[in-house]
Scaffold this motif. Structure first.
Motif, PDB file in Angstrom:
ATOM      1  N   LEU A 124      32.133 -27.802   8.114  1.00  0.00           N
ATOM      2  CA  LEU A 124      33.531 -27.624   7.705  1.00  0.00           C
ATOM      3  C   LEU A 124      33.943 -26.156   7.706  1.00  0.00           C
ATOM      4  O   LEU A 124      35.008 -25.801   8.219  1.00  0.00           O
ATOM      5  N   GLN A 125      33.114 -25.300   7.146  1.00  0.00           N
ATOM      6  CA  GLN A 125      33.445 -23.873   7.083  1.00  0.00           C
ATOM      7  C   GLN A 125      33.575 -23.279   8.490  1.00  0.00           C
ATOM      8  O   GLN A 125      34.484 -22.505   8.766  1.00  0.00           O
ATOM      9  N   ILE A 126      32.678 -23.664   9.383  1.00  0.00           N
ATOM     10  CA  ILE A 126      32.726 -23.165  10.758  1.00  0.00           C
ATOM     11  C   ILE A 126      33.990 -23.669  11.447  1.00  0.00           C
ATOM     12  O   ILE A 126      34.701 -22.901  12.106  1.00  0.00           O
ATOM     13  N   ARG A 127      34.296 -24.958  11.279  1.00  0.00           N
ATOM     14  CA  ARG A 127      35.494 -25.523  11.896  1.00  0.00           C
ATOM     15  C   ARG A 127      36.761 -24.846  11.358  1.00  0.00           C
ATOM     16  O   ARG A 127      37.678 -24.572  12.123  1.00  0.00           O
ATOM     17  N   SER A 128      36.809 -24.600  10.051  1.00  0.00           N
ATOM     18  CA  SER A 128      38.007 -23.964   9.489  1.00  0.00           C
ATOM     19  C   SER A 128      38.166 -22.549  10.041  1.00  0.00           C
ATOM     20  O   SER A 128      39.288 -22.106  10.311  1.00  0.00           O
ATOM     21  N   PHE A 129      37.063 -21.849  10.235  1.00  0.00           N
ATOM     22  CA  PHE A 129      37.115 -20.503  10.813  1.00  0.00           C
ATOM     23  C   PHE A 129      37.684 -20.548  12.234  1.00  0.00           C
ATOM     24  O   PHE A 129      38.579 -19.788  12.593  1.00  0.00           O
ATOM     25  N   VAL A 130      37.164 -21.466  13.045  1.00  0.00           N
ATOM     26  CA  VAL A 130      37.622 -21.591  14.431  1.00  0.00           C
ATOM     27  C   VAL A 130      39.098 -21.980  14.468  1.00  0.00           C
ATOM     28  O   VAL A 130      39.895 -21.380  15.203  1.00  0.00           O
ATOM     29  N   ILE A 131      39.489 -22.955  13.672  1.00  0.00           N
ATOM     30  CA  ILE A 131      40.876 -23.422  13.685  1.00  0.00           C
ATOM     31  C   ILE A 131      41.822 -22.336  13.200  1.00  0.00           C
ATOM     32  O   ILE A 131      42.859 -22.071  13.832  1.00  0.00           O
ATOM     33  N   ALA A 132      41.502 -21.712  12.073  1.00  0.00           N
ATOM     34  CA  ALA A 132      42.398 -20.683  11.518  1.00  0.00           C
ATOM     35  C   ALA A 132      42.610 -19.563  12.528  1.00  0.00           C
ATOM     36  O   ALA A 132      43.747 -19.135  12.756  1.00  0.00           O
ATOM     37  N   ASN A 133      41.540 -19.103  13.137  1.00  0.00           N
ATOM     38  CA  ASN A 133      41.679 -18.008  14.104  1.00  0.00           C
ATOM     39  C   ASN A 133      42.399 -18.450  15.371  1.00  0.00           C
ATOM     40  O   ASN A 133      43.208 -17.698  15.923  1.00  0.00           O
ATOM     41  N   ALA A 134      42.139 -19.663  15.819  1.00  0.00           N
ATOM     42  CA  ALA A 134      42.844 -20.168  17.004  1.00  0.00           C
ATOM     43  C   ALA A 134      44.342 -20.240  16.737  1.00  0.00           C
ATOM     44  O   ALA A 134      45.160 -19.821  17.568  1.00  0.00           O
ATOM     45  N   ILE A 135      44.728 -20.745  15.575  1.00  0.00           N
ATOM     46  CA  ILE A 135      46.149 -20.857  15.235  1.00  0.00           C
ATOM     47  C   ILE A 135      46.769 -19.475  15.079  1.00  0.00           C
ATOM     48  O   ILE A 135      47.807 -19.175  15.670  1.00  0.00           O
ATOM     49  N   VAL A 136      46.146 -18.641  14.267  1.00  0.00           N
ATOM     50  CA  VAL A 136      46.722 -17.324  13.979  1.00  0.00           C
ATOM     51  C   VAL A 136      46.871 -16.498  15.248  1.00  0.00           C
ATOM     52  O   VAL A 136      47.949 -15.955  15.528  1.00  0.00           O
ATOM     53  N   PHE A 137      45.837 -16.413  16.045  1.00  0.00           N
ATOM     54  CA  PHE A 137      45.910 -15.552  17.215  1.00  0.00           C
ATOM     55  C   PHE A 137      46.777 -16.146  18.324  1.00  0.00           C
ATOM     56  O   PHE A 137      47.400 -15.404  19.078  1.00  0.00           O
ATOM     57  N   THR A 138      46.877 -17.458  18.388  1.00  0.00           N
ATOM     58  CA  THR A 138      47.810 -18.067  19.335  1.00  0.00           C
ATOM     59  C   THR A 138      49.243 -17.762  18.916  1.00  0.00           C
ATOM     60  O   THR A 138      50.085 -17.406  19.753  1.00  0.00           O
ATOM     61  N   MET A 139      49.542 -17.888  17.626  1.00  0.00           N
ATOM     62  CA  MET A 139      50.882 -17.552  17.140  1.00  0.00           C
ATOM     63  C   MET A 139      51.196 -16.073  17.369  1.00  0.00           C
ATOM     64  O   MET A 139      52.291 -15.719  17.814  1.00  0.00           O
ATOM     65  N   ILE A 140      50.224 -15.224  17.082  1.00  0.00           N
ATOM     66  CA  ILE A 140      50.411 -13.786  17.286  1.00  0.00           C
ATOM     67  C   ILE A 140      50.725 -13.498  18.751  1.00  0.00           C
ATOM     68  O   ILE A 140      51.663 -12.758  19.068  1.00  0.00           O
ATOM     69  N   ARG A 141      49.977 -14.093  19.622  1.00  0.00           N
ATOM     70  CA  ARG A 141      50.179 -13.867  21.052  1.00  0.00           C
ATOM     71  C   ARG A 141      51.561 -14.337  21.490  1.00  0.00           C
ATOM     72  O   ARG A 141      52.264 -13.637  22.211  1.00  0.00           O
ATOM     73  N   ALA A 142      51.956 -15.521  21.059  1.00  0.00           N
ATOM     74  CA  ALA A 142      53.252 -16.069  21.463  1.00  0.00           C
ATOM     75  C   ALA A 142      54.412 -15.267  20.874  1.00  0.00           C
ATOM     76  O   ALA A 142      55.385 -14.969  21.570  1.00  0.00           O
ATOM     77  N   ILE A 143      54.307 -14.894  19.618  1.00  0.00           N
ATOM     78  CA  ILE A 143      55.402 -14.192  18.956  1.00  0.00           C
ATOM     79  C   ILE A 143      55.520 -12.752  19.435  1.00  0.00           C
ATOM     80  O   ILE A 143      56.617 -12.195  19.466  1.00  0.00           O
ATOM     81  N   SER A 144      54.423 -12.151  19.830  1.00  0.00           N
ATOM     82  CA  SER A 144      54.488 -10.756  20.256  1.00  0.00           C
ATOM     83  C   SER A 144      54.990 -10.594  21.685  1.00  0.00           C
ATOM     84  O   SER A 144      55.272  -9.487  22.124  1.00  0.00           O
ATOM     85  N   GLU A 145      55.130 -11.693  22.410  1.00  0.00           N
ATOM     86  CA  GLU A 145      55.655 -11.637  23.776  1.00  0.00           C
ATOM     87  C   GLU A 145      57.150 -11.368  23.741  1.00  0.00           C
ATOM     88  O   GLU A 145      57.890 -12.075  23.057  1.00  0.00           O
ATOM     89  N   PRO A 146      57.639 -10.379  24.487  1.00  0.00           N
ATOM     90  CA  PRO A 146      59.081 -10.132  24.519  1.00  0.00           C
ATOM     91  C   PRO A 146      59.861 -11.279  25.165  1.00  0.00           C
ATOM     92  O   PRO A 146      60.970 -11.571  24.771  1.00  0.00           O
ATOM     93  N   SER A 147      59.266 -11.948  26.135  1.00  0.00           N
ATOM     94  CA  SER A 147      59.897 -13.098  26.802  1.00  0.00           C
ATOM     95  C   SER A 147      58.889 -14.231  26.860  1.00  0.00           C
ATOM     96  O   SER A 147      58.257 -14.477  27.891  1.00  0.00           O
ATOM     97  N   PRO A 148      58.707 -14.950  25.748  1.00  0.00           N
ATOM     98  CA  PRO A 148      57.676 -15.993  25.734  1.00  0.00           C
ATOM     99  C   PRO A 148      58.016 -17.128  26.712  1.00  0.00           C
ATOM    100  O   PRO A 148      59.170 -17.447  26.935  1.00  0.00           O
ATOM    101  N   PHE A 149      56.988 -17.703  27.282  1.00  0.00           N
ATOM    102  CA  PHE A 149      57.166 -18.802  28.226  1.00  0.00           C
ATOM    103  C   PHE A 149      57.184 -20.149  27.509  1.00  0.00           C
ATOM    104  O   PHE A 149      57.366 -21.191  28.130  1.00  0.00           O
ATOM    105  N   ILE A 150      56.992 -20.134  26.190  1.00  0.00           N
ATOM    106  CA  ILE A 150      56.909 -21.354  25.405  1.00  0.00           C
ATOM    107  C   ILE A 150      57.809 -21.203  24.177  1.00  0.00           C
ATOM    108  O   ILE A 150      57.881 -20.119  23.591  1.00  0.00           O
ATOM    109  N   THR A 151      58.495 -22.275  23.799  1.00  0.00           N
ATOM    110  CA  THR A 151      59.338 -22.220  22.609  1.00  0.00           C
ATOM    111  C   THR A 151      58.475 -22.389  21.357  1.00  0.00           C
ATOM    112  O   THR A 151      57.338 -22.869  21.439  1.00  0.00           O
ATOM    113  N   ASP A 152      59.029 -22.026  20.220  1.00  0.00           N
ATOM    114  CA  ASP A 152      58.303 -22.215  18.958  1.00  0.00           C
ATOM    115  C   ASP A 152      57.968 -23.691  18.749  1.00  0.00           C
ATOM    116  O   ASP A 152      56.873 -24.030  18.295  1.00  0.00           O
TER     117      ASP A 152
END
Length: 196
Positions: free
Chosen positions: A151-179
């Motif tokens: 569980l702890q390993i899965r939560s680490f992977v999921i939290a980082n996948a979500i956070v860094f995916t959001m960071i990547r999408a939001i930091s794009e000046p012209s994102p190719f994907i909507t929120d």
């Protein structure tokens, strides 16, 4: 006229300086905000600012502490909701995260664009811990078919996948994907991963 104790005045001034830091970053961006501008926005002298903060980095750290407290309050409300449906929990969490990043007139977007230069470990740790709490709540009624000890390993992977995916999408000046598209894909990813 009632006298305000010195300690309370100090707390109020620190809060004004932290708020002014956020405002200055919104206006000027991370690279161009200055202690002089923060002092001006807070209505104090630069000397007064330096009585409480040694540098602009200290101002940033105090502001990130404020952001973390606000994030914690919102996440605590989510954790206390009485839902045990996995998809519902994930949808609410992802939607909350995107809303939090988009809610403050550009501050979060500017912070996200500069996350690698900031002391963000407390924010990321908070997100991981909250996700672990969600997963524990879910597991009380819906045990995972295999490897609940991971569980702890899965939560680490999921939290980082979500956070860094959001960071990547939001930091794009012209994102190719909507929120909305991003939220849907993140929910699908997390639910699939947990049900695998």
């Amino acid at each position: 006229m009632r006298k305000i104790p010195q300690q309370q005045r100090s707390k109020e001034l620190v809060a004004r300086l932290v708020d002014a830091t956020a405002q200055s970053i919104r206006i000027n961006g991370m690279d161009k905000f200055t202690t002089h501008h923060v002092a001006e926005l807070a209505g104090v002298s630069v000397g007064s600012l330096y009585q409480y903060f040694d540098s602009r980095e200290d101002l940033i750290e105090a502001m990130l502490d404020m952001v973390t407290l606000n994030l914690r309050a919102g996440l605590n409300k989510l954790v206390l909701e009485k839902t045990t449906d996995l998809r519902d929990m994930v949808e609410k969490s992802v939607h909350f995260g995107m809303g939090f990043l988009r809610a403050d007139d550009g501050l979060a977007v500017e912070l996200v664009r500069n996350w690698y230069r900031l002391p963000t470990q407390n924010v990321v740790r908070l997100l991981q811990d909250t996700l672990l709490d969600f997963m524990r709540m879910y597991l009380l009624k819906n045990p995972l078919a295999s490897n609940p000890e991971r569980l702890q390993i899965r939560s680490f992977v999921i939290a980082n996948a979500i956070v860094f995916t959001m960071i990547r999408a939001i930091s794009e000046p012209s994102p190719f994907i909507t929120d909305e598209e991003l939220e849907l894909e993140l929910v699908e990813m997390v639910v699939s991963f947990l049900n695998a």
